[in-house]
Design an enzyme around this catalytic site. Structure first.
Site, mmCIF file in Angstrom:
data_model
loop_
_atom_site.group_PDB
_atom_site.id
_atom_site.type_symbol
_atom_site.label_atom_id
_atom_site.label_comp_id
_atom_site.label_asym_id
_atom_site.label_seq_id
_atom_site.Cartn_x
_atom_site.Cartn_y
_atom_site.Cartn_z
ATOM 1 N N ASP A 138 -2.611 -1.158 5.746
ATOM 2 C CA ASP A 138 -2.974 -0.544 7.033
ATOM 3 C C ASP A 138 -4.443 -0.181 7.166
ATOM 4 O OD1 ASP A 138 -3.069 2.858 6.783
ATOM 5 O OD2 ASP A 138 -2.321 1.707 5.099
ATOM 6 N N ASP A 184 -0.196 4.872 1.262
ATOM 7 C CA ASP A 184 -0.404 5.788 2.377
ATOM 8 C C ASP A 184 -0.244 5.110 3.725
ATOM 9 O OD1 ASP A 184 -1.052 8.158 0.834
ATOM 10 O OD2 ASP A 184 -2.850 7.070 0.240
ATOM 11 N N ASP A 224 0.866 -1.172 0.000
ATOM 12 C CA ASP A 224 0.000 0.000 0.000
ATOM 13 C C ASP A 224 0.908 1.229 0.000
ATOM 14 O OD1 ASP A 224 -2.329 1.605 0.323
ATOM 15 O OD2 ASP A 224 -1.966 1.672 2.478
#
Length: 266
Positions: free
Chosen positions: A216, A19, A17
Protein backbone atom coordinates in the site's frame (compact mmCIF):
# COMPACT_ATOMS: atom_id res chain seq x y z
CA UNK A 1 -9.33 -9.79 -16.23
CA UNK A 2 -8.77 -12.98 -18.20
CA UNK A 3 -5.09 -12.13 -18.58
CA UNK A 4 -4.79 -11.61 -14.81
CA UNK A 5 -6.46 -14.94 -14.13
CA UNK A 6 -3.99 -16.68 -16.44
CA UNK A 7 -1.04 -15.03 -14.72
CA UNK A 8 -2.45 -15.97 -11.32
CA UNK A 9 -2.15 -19.64 -12.24
CA UNK A 10 1.64 -19.31 -12.00
CA UNK A 11 1.69 -17.95 -8.43
CA UNK A 12 3.70 -20.10 -6.01
CA UNK A 13 4.54 -17.57 -3.29
CA UNK A 14 2.75 -14.48 -1.97
CA UNK A 15 4.33 -11.64 0.02
CA UNK A 16 2.29 -9.36 2.26
CA UNK A 17 3.05 -5.96 3.72
CA UNK A 18 1.91 -5.57 7.33
CA UNK A 19 0.63 -2.05 7.99
CA UNK A 20 -2.72 -1.28 6.35
CA UNK A 21 -2.42 -4.51 4.37
CA UNK A 22 -2.59 -7.39 6.85
CA UNK A 23 -3.63 -5.20 9.77
CA UNK A 24 -4.66 -1.59 10.38
CA UNK A 25 -1.59 0.35 11.48
CA UNK A 26 -3.32 2.81 13.81
CA UNK A 27 -5.57 0.34 15.65
CA UNK A 28 -3.86 -3.04 15.22
CA UNK A 29 -7.09 -4.54 13.87
CA UNK A 30 -6.63 -7.70 11.81
CA UNK A 31 -9.72 -9.45 10.41
CA UNK A 32 -10.47 -13.10 11.18
CA UNK A 33 -10.15 -13.80 7.46
CA UNK A 34 -6.35 -13.36 7.54
CA UNK A 35 -5.45 -16.51 9.54
CA UNK A 36 -7.95 -18.39 7.38
CA UNK A 37 -6.26 -17.11 4.22
CA UNK A 38 -2.81 -18.21 5.38
CA UNK A 39 -4.12 -21.65 6.34
CA UNK A 40 -5.88 -22.03 2.98
CA UNK A 41 -2.76 -20.99 1.04
CA UNK A 42 -0.71 -23.50 3.00
CA UNK A 43 -3.19 -26.26 2.12
CA UNK A 44 -2.87 -25.36 -1.56
CA UNK A 45 0.93 -25.51 -1.37
CA UNK A 46 1.39 -21.77 -1.91
CA UNK A 47 4.21 -20.27 0.17
CA UNK A 48 3.74 -17.05 2.12
CA UNK A 49 6.06 -14.26 3.16
CA UNK A 50 6.03 -10.97 5.02
CA UNK A 51 7.65 -8.03 3.21
CA UNK A 52 7.82 -5.04 5.54
CA UNK A 53 9.68 -1.90 6.42
CA UNK A 54 9.58 -3.13 10.03
CA UNK A 55 12.41 -5.26 11.37
CA UNK A 56 11.83 -8.55 13.21
CA UNK A 57 11.25 -6.65 16.46
CA UNK A 58 8.28 -4.98 14.80
CA UNK A 59 6.67 -8.14 13.41
CA UNK A 60 3.91 -8.31 15.98
CA UNK A 61 2.83 -11.62 17.58
CA UNK A 62 -0.38 -11.96 15.57
CA UNK A 63 1.63 -11.77 12.34
CA UNK A 64 4.19 -14.31 13.57
CA UNK A 65 1.28 -16.57 14.54
CA UNK A 66 0.33 -16.79 10.85
CA UNK A 67 3.50 -18.89 10.44
CA UNK A 68 4.69 -17.33 7.18
CA UNK A 69 7.47 -19.16 5.36
CA UNK A 70 9.68 -16.07 5.00
CA UNK A 71 10.30 -12.68 6.60
CA UNK A 72 11.67 -9.89 4.39
CA UNK A 73 12.27 -7.15 6.95
CA UNK A 74 13.91 -3.72 7.26
CA UNK A 75 12.92 -2.99 3.66
CA UNK A 76 14.81 -6.03 2.38
CA UNK A 77 18.03 -5.66 4.38
CA UNK A 78 17.37 -8.62 6.69
CA UNK A 79 15.70 -11.77 5.38
CA UNK A 80 15.04 -14.99 7.28
CA UNK A 81 12.90 -18.05 6.77
CA UNK A 82 10.16 -19.17 9.14
CA UNK A 83 12.64 -21.27 11.13
CA UNK A 84 14.89 -18.30 11.79
CA UNK A 85 17.62 -19.20 9.30
CA UNK A 86 19.14 -16.06 7.79
CA UNK A 87 18.94 -15.80 4.00
CA UNK A 88 20.22 -12.26 3.52
CA UNK A 89 21.88 -9.92 6.01
CA UNK A 90 23.14 -6.54 4.84
CA UNK A 91 23.42 -3.75 7.43
CA UNK A 92 24.46 -0.26 6.46
CA UNK A 93 28.25 0.30 6.48
CA UNK A 94 29.44 1.67 9.81
CA UNK A 95 30.93 4.77 8.19
CA UNK A 96 27.61 5.55 6.50
CA UNK A 97 25.71 5.26 9.79
CA UNK A 98 28.24 7.48 11.55
CA UNK A 99 27.96 10.11 8.80
CA UNK A 100 24.16 9.91 8.93
CA UNK A 101 24.15 10.49 12.68
CA UNK A 102 26.50 13.46 12.29
CA UNK A 103 24.27 15.00 9.60
CA UNK A 104 21.04 14.40 11.53
CA UNK A 105 22.44 15.82 14.77
CA UNK A 106 23.76 18.91 12.98
CA UNK A 107 20.33 19.31 11.34
CA UNK A 108 18.61 18.94 14.73
CA UNK A 109 16.65 15.94 13.47
CA UNK A 110 15.71 13.11 15.81
CA UNK A 111 16.16 9.61 14.48
CA UNK A 112 15.54 5.90 14.98
CA UNK A 113 17.96 2.99 14.54
CA UNK A 114 16.84 -0.39 13.21
CA UNK A 115 18.93 -3.30 14.46
CA UNK A 116 18.16 -6.83 13.31
CA UNK A 117 15.70 -7.30 16.17
CA UNK A 118 15.62 -3.96 18.01
CA UNK A 119 14.32 -0.47 17.28
CA UNK A 120 15.89 2.31 19.32
CA UNK A 121 15.30 6.08 19.38
CA UNK A 122 17.87 8.82 19.68
CA UNK A 123 15.36 10.76 21.82
CA UNK A 124 11.70 10.31 22.76
CA UNK A 125 9.53 13.33 21.91
CA UNK A 126 5.84 14.02 21.25
CA UNK A 127 6.57 14.03 17.52
CA UNK A 128 8.35 10.70 17.82
CA UNK A 129 5.46 9.28 19.81
CA UNK A 130 2.90 10.39 17.24
CA UNK A 131 4.68 8.63 14.37
CA UNK A 132 6.20 5.61 16.09
CA UNK A 133 3.81 4.51 18.85
CA UNK A 134 1.13 3.10 16.47
CA UNK A 135 3.82 0.91 14.89
CA UNK A 136 6.19 -0.07 17.72
CA UNK A 137 4.84 1.38 20.93
CA UNK A 138 7.23 3.43 23.06
CA UNK A 139 10.87 2.80 22.17
CA UNK A 140 13.91 2.59 24.37
CA UNK A 141 16.31 5.51 23.99
CA UNK A 142 20.02 5.17 23.22
CA UNK A 143 21.60 7.77 20.92
CA UNK A 144 24.79 5.67 20.83
CA UNK A 145 23.08 2.40 19.78
CA UNK A 146 24.87 2.47 16.42
CA UNK A 147 28.28 2.30 18.05
CA UNK A 148 27.71 -1.24 19.34
CA UNK A 149 25.08 -2.70 16.98
CA UNK A 150 24.65 -3.26 13.27
CA UNK A 151 22.11 -0.81 11.79
CA UNK A 152 19.98 -1.91 8.83
CA UNK A 153 18.07 1.30 8.26
CA UNK A 154 17.21 4.54 10.02
CA UNK A 155 14.21 6.83 10.33
CA UNK A 156 14.15 10.60 10.42
CA UNK A 157 11.72 12.47 12.69
CA UNK A 158 11.22 16.15 11.96
CA UNK A 159 8.53 18.82 11.54
CA UNK A 160 10.28 19.63 8.24
CA UNK A 161 10.84 16.07 7.09
CA UNK A 162 9.66 16.84 3.56
CA UNK A 163 12.40 19.46 3.27
CA UNK A 164 15.33 17.30 4.34
CA UNK A 165 17.95 16.77 1.65
CA UNK A 166 20.75 14.26 2.01
CA UNK A 167 24.25 15.77 1.73
CA UNK A 168 26.22 14.79 -1.37
CA UNK A 169 28.50 12.37 0.48
CA UNK A 170 25.47 10.34 1.60
CA UNK A 171 23.14 10.76 -1.37
CA UNK A 172 25.23 8.29 -3.38
CA UNK A 173 24.89 5.60 -0.72
CA UNK A 174 21.41 5.92 0.82
CA UNK A 175 18.01 7.31 -0.09
CA UNK A 176 15.01 8.57 1.82
CA UNK A 177 11.51 7.14 1.42
CA UNK A 178 8.63 9.01 3.07
CA UNK A 179 6.20 6.87 5.08
CA UNK A 180 4.75 9.51 7.43
CA UNK A 181 4.29 13.27 7.23
CA UNK A 182 7.07 13.67 9.81
CA UNK A 183 9.28 10.70 9.00
CA UNK A 184 11.23 8.95 6.24
CA UNK A 185 13.01 5.62 6.00
CA UNK A 186 16.73 5.91 5.25
CA UNK A 187 17.70 2.80 3.30
CA UNK A 188 20.65 1.72 1.12
CA UNK A 189 20.59 3.16 -2.38
CA UNK A 190 20.01 -0.28 -3.86
CA UNK A 191 18.09 -1.64 -0.89
CA UNK A 192 14.36 -2.39 -1.05
CA UNK A 193 11.78 -5.03 -0.30
CA UNK A 194 12.33 -6.19 -3.88
CA UNK A 195 15.95 -7.06 -3.15
CA UNK A 196 14.92 -9.19 -0.19
CA UNK A 197 12.17 -10.94 -2.15
CA UNK A 198 14.61 -11.55 -5.00
CA UNK A 199 16.93 -13.38 -2.56
CA UNK A 200 14.06 -15.64 -1.49
CA UNK A 201 13.14 -16.39 -5.09
CA UNK A 202 16.75 -17.28 -5.86
CA UNK A 203 16.85 -19.72 -2.96
CA UNK A 204 13.60 -21.33 -4.07
CA UNK A 205 14.62 -21.28 -7.75
CA UNK A 206 11.44 -19.46 -8.65
CA UNK A 207 10.99 -16.68 -11.19
CA UNK A 208 9.33 -13.31 -10.67
CA UNK A 209 6.33 -14.69 -12.56
CA UNK A 210 5.73 -16.98 -9.58
CA UNK A 211 5.38 -14.18 -7.02
CA UNK A 212 2.43 -12.06 -5.92
CA UNK A 213 2.72 -8.98 -3.72
CA UNK A 214 0.23 -7.11 -1.55
CA UNK A 215 1.13 -3.57 -0.48
CA UNK A 216 0.00 0.00 0.00
CA UNK A 217 2.88 2.44 0.46
CA UNK A 218 5.87 3.97 -1.31
CA UNK A 219 8.29 1.38 0.09
CA UNK A 220 6.39 -1.12 -2.08
CA UNK A 221 7.29 0.65 -5.34
CA UNK A 222 10.33 -1.50 -6.13
CA UNK A 223 8.43 -4.63 -5.13
CA UNK A 224 5.61 -3.80 -7.53
CA UNK A 225 8.24 -3.09 -10.20
CA UNK A 226 9.85 -6.48 -9.64
CA UNK A 227 7.22 -8.39 -11.59
CA UNK A 228 4.64 -11.05 -10.90
CA UNK A 229 1.21 -9.89 -9.73
CA UNK A 230 0.86 -6.77 -7.59
CA UNK A 231 -2.24 -6.01 -5.55
CA UNK A 232 -2.83 -2.62 -3.92
CA UNK A 233 -5.15 -2.05 -0.99
CA UNK A 234 -7.96 0.46 -1.44
CA UNK A 235 -6.21 2.93 0.91
CA UNK A 236 -2.89 2.77 -0.97
CA UNK A 237 -0.71 5.70 -1.97
CA UNK A 238 -1.83 6.98 -5.42
CA UNK A 239 1.46 5.90 -7.02
CA UNK A 240 0.98 2.34 -5.75
CA UNK A 241 -2.61 2.33 -7.04
CA UNK A 242 -1.37 3.23 -10.52
CA UNK A 243 1.29 0.51 -10.46
CA UNK A 244 -0.99 -2.28 -9.24
CA UNK A 245 -2.30 -5.06 -11.45
CA UNK A 246 -5.34 -5.29 -9.20
CA UNK A 247 -6.87 -3.05 -6.54
CA UNK A 248 -8.72 -4.66 -3.66
CA UNK A 249 -10.76 -3.55 -0.66
CA UNK A 250 -9.50 -2.34 2.71
CA UNK A 251 -8.18 -4.45 5.59
CA UNK A 252 -11.46 -4.00 7.48
CA UNK A 253 -13.42 -5.27 4.49
CA UNK A 254 -11.31 -8.42 3.98
CA UNK A 255 -9.46 -7.01 0.98
CA UNK A 256 -6.84 -9.75 0.85
CA UNK A 257 -9.35 -12.58 0.92
CA UNK A 258 -11.47 -10.84 -1.73
CA UNK A 259 -8.51 -10.39 -4.07
CA UNK A 260 -7.33 -13.99 -3.74
CA UNK A 261 -10.82 -15.26 -4.47
CA UNK A 262 -11.33 -12.87 -7.38
CA UNK A 263 -8.07 -14.10 -8.93
CA UNK A 264 -9.04 -17.76 -8.35
CA UNK A 265 -6.07 -18.37 -6.07
CA UNK A 266 -8.44 -19.38 -3.27
Amino acid sequence: MEKLLNRAKDIKIIFFDIDDTLRVKDTGYMPASIPQVFAALREKGILTGIATGRNLFGVVPEIRALNPDFFVTANGAYVADGKGQIIYDKPLPETVVTNLVTWLERSDVDHVFYGSDAVVASKWTDLMSDAITPVYGKLSVDPDFYQTHAVYQMLTLSEQDDQLVLPDNLAKQVRMVRWHQHSSDIVPMTGSKAEGVRRVLEQLRLSVDNVMNFGDELNDVELFDLGGLSVAMKVSHPKIMKMADYITDTVENDGIEKALKALNIL
